[in-house]
Design a protein around this motif. Structure first.
Motif, PDB file in Angstrom:
ATOM      1  N   GLY A  27       1.000  -0.979   0.081  1.00 19.50           N
ATOM      2  CA  GLY A  27       0.299  -0.088   0.034  1.00 19.50           C
ATOM      3  C   GLY A  27       0.736   1.852   0.200  1.00 19.50           C
ATOM      4  N   LEU A  28       1.531   1.540   0.680  1.00 19.40           N
ATOM      5  CA  LEU A  28       2.795   3.199   1.203  1.00 19.40           C
ATOM      6  C   LEU A  28       3.747   1.898   0.014  1.00 19.40           C
ATOM      7  N   GLY A  29       4.222   1.529  -0.132  1.00 19.11           N
ATOM      8  CA  GLY A  29       5.616   0.930  -0.770  1.00 19.11           C
ATOM      9  C   GLY A  29       6.544   1.402  -0.834  1.00 19.11           C
ATOM     10  N   LEU A  30       6.929  -0.211   0.522  1.00 20.64           N
ATOM     11  CA  LEU A  30       8.047   0.109   1.254  1.00 20.64           C
ATOM     12  C   LEU A  30       8.624  -0.861   1.139  1.00 20.64           C
ATOM     13  N   GLY A  31       8.012  -1.910   0.096  1.00 19.67           N
ATOM     14  CA  GLY A  31       8.732  -3.312   0.050  1.00 19.67           C
ATOM     15  C   GLY A  31      10.050  -3.329  -0.625  1.00 19.67           C
ATOM     16  N   THR A  32      10.720  -2.662  -0.930  1.00 20.02           N
ATOM     17  CA  THR A  32      12.092  -2.855  -1.814  1.00 20.02           C
ATOM     18  C   THR A  32      12.868  -1.575  -1.871  1.00 20.02           C
ATOM     19  N   PRO A  33      13.593  -1.439  -0.507  1.00 19.16           N
ATOM     20  CA  PRO A  33      14.456  -0.188  -0.476  1.00 19.16           C
ATOM     21  C   PRO A  33      16.129  -0.762  -1.416  1.00 19.16           C
ATOM     22  N   PRO A  34      16.016   0.623  -2.389  1.00 16.18           N
ATOM     23  CA  PRO A  34      18.297   0.428  -2.913  1.00 16.18           C
ATOM     24  C   PRO A  34      18.361   0.580  -2.217  1.00 16.18           C
ATOM     25  N   LEU A  35      19.670  -0.792  -2.296  1.00 15.18           N
ATOM     26  CA  LEU A  35      20.368  -1.080  -1.321  1.00 15.18           C
ATOM     27  C   LEU A  35      21.890  -0.287  -1.364  1.00 15.18           C
ATOM     28  N   THR A  36      22.112   0.735  -0.700  1.00 19.77           N
ATOM     29  CA  THR A  36      23.897   1.302  -0.823  1.00 19.77           C
ATOM     30  C   THR A  36      24.689   0.590   0.017  1.00 19.77           C
ATOM     31  N   ASP A  51      17.085  -3.303 -10.173  1.00 23.75           N
ATOM     32  CA  ASP A  51      15.469  -2.480 -10.124  1.00 23.75           C
ATOM     33  C   ASP A  51      15.348  -2.679  -9.809  1.00 23.75           C
ATOM     34  N   VAL A  52      14.715  -1.765  -8.649  1.00 25.87           N
ATOM     35  CA  VAL A  52      13.265  -2.504  -7.610  1.00 25.87           C
ATOM     36  C   VAL A  52      12.119  -1.244  -7.599  1.00 25.87           C
ATOM     37  N   GLN A  53      11.528  -1.691  -6.844  1.00 28.37           N
ATOM     38  CA  GLN A  53      10.283  -0.310  -6.911  1.00 28.37           C
ATOM     39  C   GLN A  53      10.228  -0.151  -5.428  1.00 28.37           C
ATOM     40  N   ARG A  54       9.658   1.723  -5.428  1.00 28.99           N
ATOM     41  CA  ARG A  54      10.038   2.391  -4.510  1.00 28.99           C
ATOM     42  C   ARG A  54       8.696   3.004  -4.605  1.00 28.99           C
ATOM     43  N   GLY A  56       6.148   3.403  -5.178  1.00 30.68           N
ATOM     44  CA  GLY A  56       5.830   3.661  -6.753  1.00 30.68           C
ATOM     45  C   GLY A  56       6.324   3.784  -7.989  1.00 30.68           C
ATOM     46  N   ASN A  57       7.538   3.893  -8.060  1.00 30.31           N
ATOM     47  CA  ASN A  57       8.788   4.724  -8.817  1.00 30.31           C
ATOM     48  C   ASN A  57       9.543   3.440  -8.330  1.00 30.31           C
ATOM     49  N   ARG A  58       9.865   3.436 -10.502  1.00 27.97           N
ATOM     50  CA  ARG A  58      11.043   2.507 -10.241  1.00 27.97           C
ATOM     51  C   ARG A  58      12.025   2.967 -10.440  1.00 27.97           C
ATOM     52  N   VAL A  59      13.023   2.695 -10.105  1.00 27.47           N
ATOM     53  CA  VAL A  59      14.528   2.817  -9.403  1.00 27.47           C
ATOM     54  C   VAL A  59      15.344   1.897 -10.085  1.00 27.47           C
ATOM     55  N   LEU A  60      15.771   2.208 -11.507  1.00 26.78           N
ATOM     56  CA  LEU A  60      17.253   1.914 -11.907  1.00 26.78           C
ATOM     57  C   LEU A  60      18.859   2.324 -11.537  1.00 26.78           C
ATOM     58  N   VAL A  61      19.442   1.318 -10.903  1.00 24.28           N
ATOM     59  CA  VAL A  61      20.985   1.538 -10.945  1.00 24.28           C
ATOM     60  C   VAL A  61      21.556   0.568 -12.046  1.00 24.28           C
ATOM     61  N   ASN A  62      22.550   1.533 -12.608  1.00 23.49           N
ATOM     62  CA  ASN A  62      23.342   0.718 -13.902  1.00 23.49           C
ATOM     63  C   ASN A  62      24.245   0.296 -12.792  1.00 23.49           C
ATOM     64  N   ALA A  63      25.407  -0.597 -13.792  1.00 19.98           N
ATOM     65  CA  ALA A  63      26.685  -0.984 -13.371  1.00 19.98           C
ATOM     66  C   ALA A  63      27.457  -0.341 -13.118  1.00 19.98           C
ATOM     67  N   TYR A  64      27.778   0.908 -12.707  1.00 19.93           N
ATOM     68  CA  TYR A  64      28.001   1.909 -12.192  1.00 19.93           C
ATOM     69  C   TYR A  64      27.408   2.375 -10.888  1.00 19.93           C
TER      70      TYR A  64
END
Length: 83
Positions: A27-36, A51-54, A56-64
């Motif tokens: 409901g709130l979109g707290l499922g998969t936070p981007p790892l740091t 490639d995570v959803q946070r 309601g927004n899709r966050v893509l992080v490349n190889a760098y």
């Protein structure tokens, strides 16, 4: 307080915690936070290849470890520039 009442309270608490977890995750979109990752100069850096959803927004992080646009929208914009 008898054992049946204690069992009932435990079951109710477990169900409420499960419902709260599901609401927060979906409901709130707290499922998969981007790892740091810790970094000595810039304090933190996103872990590569995510490639995570946070919220309601899709966050893509490349190889760098850099946040980038979705590949489909990037490909569409490049193809549109050739038309």
């Amino acid at each position: 307080m008898g054992p049946k009442r204690i069992f009932f309270l435990v079951v109710v608490v477990v169900i409420l915690l499960g419902a709260g977890e599901l609401f927060a995750r979906y409901g709130l979109g707290l499922g998969t936070p981007p790892l740091t990752l810790a970094h000595p100069e810039i304090e933190y850096l996103f872990a590569p290849n995510q490639d995570v959803q946070r919220f309601g927004n899709r966050v893509l992080v490349n190889a760098y470890g850099m946040v980038c646009a979705a590949r489909t929208s990037l490909l569409r914009s490049r193809l549109a520039s050739f038309e």
